[in-house]
Design an enzyme around this catalytic site. Structure first.
Site, mmCIF file in Angstrom:
data_model
loop_
_atom_site.group_PDB
_atom_site.id
_atom_site.type_symbol
_atom_site.label_atom_id
_atom_site.label_comp_id
_atom_site.label_asym_id
_atom_site.label_seq_id
_atom_site.Cartn_x
_atom_site.Cartn_y
_atom_site.Cartn_z
ATOM 1 N N ASP A 47 0.425 -1.485 -0.327
ATOM 2 C CA ASP A 47 0.305 0.281 -0.041
ATOM 3 C C ASP A 47 1.335 1.390 -0.323
ATOM 4 O OD1 ASP A 47 -3.757 0.161 1.046
ATOM 5 O OD2 ASP A 47 -1.680 2.098 0.579
ATOM 6 N N ARG A 162 -22.660 12.731 -13.914
ATOM 7 C CA ARG A 162 -21.462 12.446 -13.333
ATOM 8 C C ARG A 162 -20.286 11.870 -13.965
ATOM 9 N NH1 ARG A 162 -19.502 8.650 -9.279
ATOM 10 N NH2 ARG A 162 -17.765 9.420 -8.735
ATOM 11 N N TYR A 167 -11.605 7.523 -16.352
ATOM 12 C CA TYR A 167 -12.080 6.472 -14.508
ATOM 13 C C TYR A 167 -12.590 5.292 -15.530
ATOM 14 C CZ TYR A 167 -13.622 3.858 -10.404
ATOM 15 O OH TYR A 167 -13.634 2.786 -9.482
ATOM 16 N N THR A 202 -18.094 0.661 0.130
ATOM 17 C CA THR A 202 -16.426 -0.017 0.914
ATOM 18 C C THR A 202 -16.168 2.011 1.547
ATOM 19 O OG1 THR A 202 -16.283 0.845 -1.206
ATOM 20 C CG2 THR A 202 -16.346 -0.975 -0.821
#
Ligand SMILES: NC(=O)c1ccc[n+]([C@@H]2O[C@H](COP(=O)([O-])OP(=O)(O)OC[C@H]3O[C@@H](n4cnc5c(N)ncnc54)[C@H](O)[C@@H]3O)[C@@H](O)[C@H]2O)c1
Length: 273
Positions: A47, A162, A167, A202
């Site tokens: 990470d 949106r 992405y 999440t």
């Protein structure tokens, strides 16, 4: 079933935004790392933020599993190469690679600054490219391996109100990236598939989206996201982790170059209107 004992799993983005050790709502990488460890894999969790990966490591070790961590920027080739060497040095192999790092930035072709476009390509595609670039040679030597890349239904279904053009573009690009990798390495015993999350509850929703698109109204955002889902509620990180587990397991030995969409039917419902 789904027994990963004896396997080594390299999981990217193994922490989660919101590092509170008592948090109950986790990111996809964190749930995946913990689930793979529960099934017996030794996990090498990387990470950007060591402290986030270490929260995951502590959870795995508390449950009796094995986990090592390393601070790695998955967009940096030298860091990825060093992490792969570290994992192989410590555990001896890499059987499973989960390319989980990714995330969205808002903007259309007109409104998105060029540097955001470039960083989105790095964040969502280069991270998977570098993971594969350094892990696949290890898998080739072993003559086996399973790779799972994390895409998004944002690559399949667009929203007029949106735009996150980079992405959507990169996440659909991951489908082709996985298929190309799958076919290139199929004869070497290496499989590559894609998990495609839908609207998931999440840590991202709690810690980032509530501020960026939720006008600081977390419950309002959760209600709106739930209402969009045919099941009446978002999925969660465990739903993603279970799909990753299946594709990573030997039970999926004949599955490569394909996707599992984990969205409670959302893309199907949208495509029917
Ligand atoms: N959360 C959702 O609702 C959702 C929906 C669709 C797709 N996805 C995809 O699932 C994946 C995980 O999303 P999430 O929301 O669970 O993750 P997250 O935002 O919680 O991030 C997971 C971890 O990745 C780390 N990270 C960020 N950049 C990194 C880098 N360059 N190198 C190494 N680590 C880095 C972060 O520090 C964080 O701990 C992403 O690819 C995302 O696009 C998520």
């Amino acid at each position: 079933m789904l027994d990963l004992r004896g396997k080594i799993a390299f999981v990217t983005g193994a922490g989660s935004v919101g590092d509170d050790p008592d948090a109950t709502i986790w990111g996809n990488g964190k749930a995946t790392a913990v689930l793979l460890a529960r099934q017996g894999a030794k996990v090498f969790g990387v990470d950007l933020r060591q402290e986030a990966a270490d929260v995951t490591k502590a959870i795995i070790e508390r449950e009796g599993g094995t986990c090592a961590t390393r601070s790695v920027d998955m967009t940096n080739a030298k860091q990825v190469e060093a992490a792969v060497e570290h994992c192989v040095g410590q555990f001896g192999s890499i059987d499973i690679l989960v390319n989980n790092v990714g995330g969205s930035a808002p903007g259309s072709a007109v409104t998105m600054p060029e540097e955001v476009w470039d960083s989105q390509l790095d964040h969502n595609l280069k991270t998977a490219f570098l993971g594969c670039k350094y892990v696949i040679p290890v898998m080739e030597k072993q003559g086996k391996g399973a790779i799972v890349n994390l895409a998004s239904i944002a690559g399949l279904s667009m929203s007029a109100d949106r735009a996150h053009i980079a992405y959507s573009t990169t996440k659909l690009g991951l489908f082709a990236f996985s298929k190309s990798t799958a076919i290139t390495y199929a004869a070497q015993g290496i499989r590559c598939n894609t998990v495609v999350p839908g609207l998931m509850h999440t840590a991202l929703v709690e810690h980032r989206l509530a501020k960026t698109i939720g006008a600081n109204d977390l419950q309002g955002l959760i209600d709106r996201r739930n209402a969009q889902c045919p099941t009446g509620e978002m999925g969660n990180a465990w739903d993603i982790a279970h799909a990753v587990l299946f594709l990573a397991s030997d039970e999926a030995r004949y599955i490569t170059g394909t996707e599992i969409i984990v969205d409670g039917g959302l893309t199907t419902a949208r495509s029917n209107v």
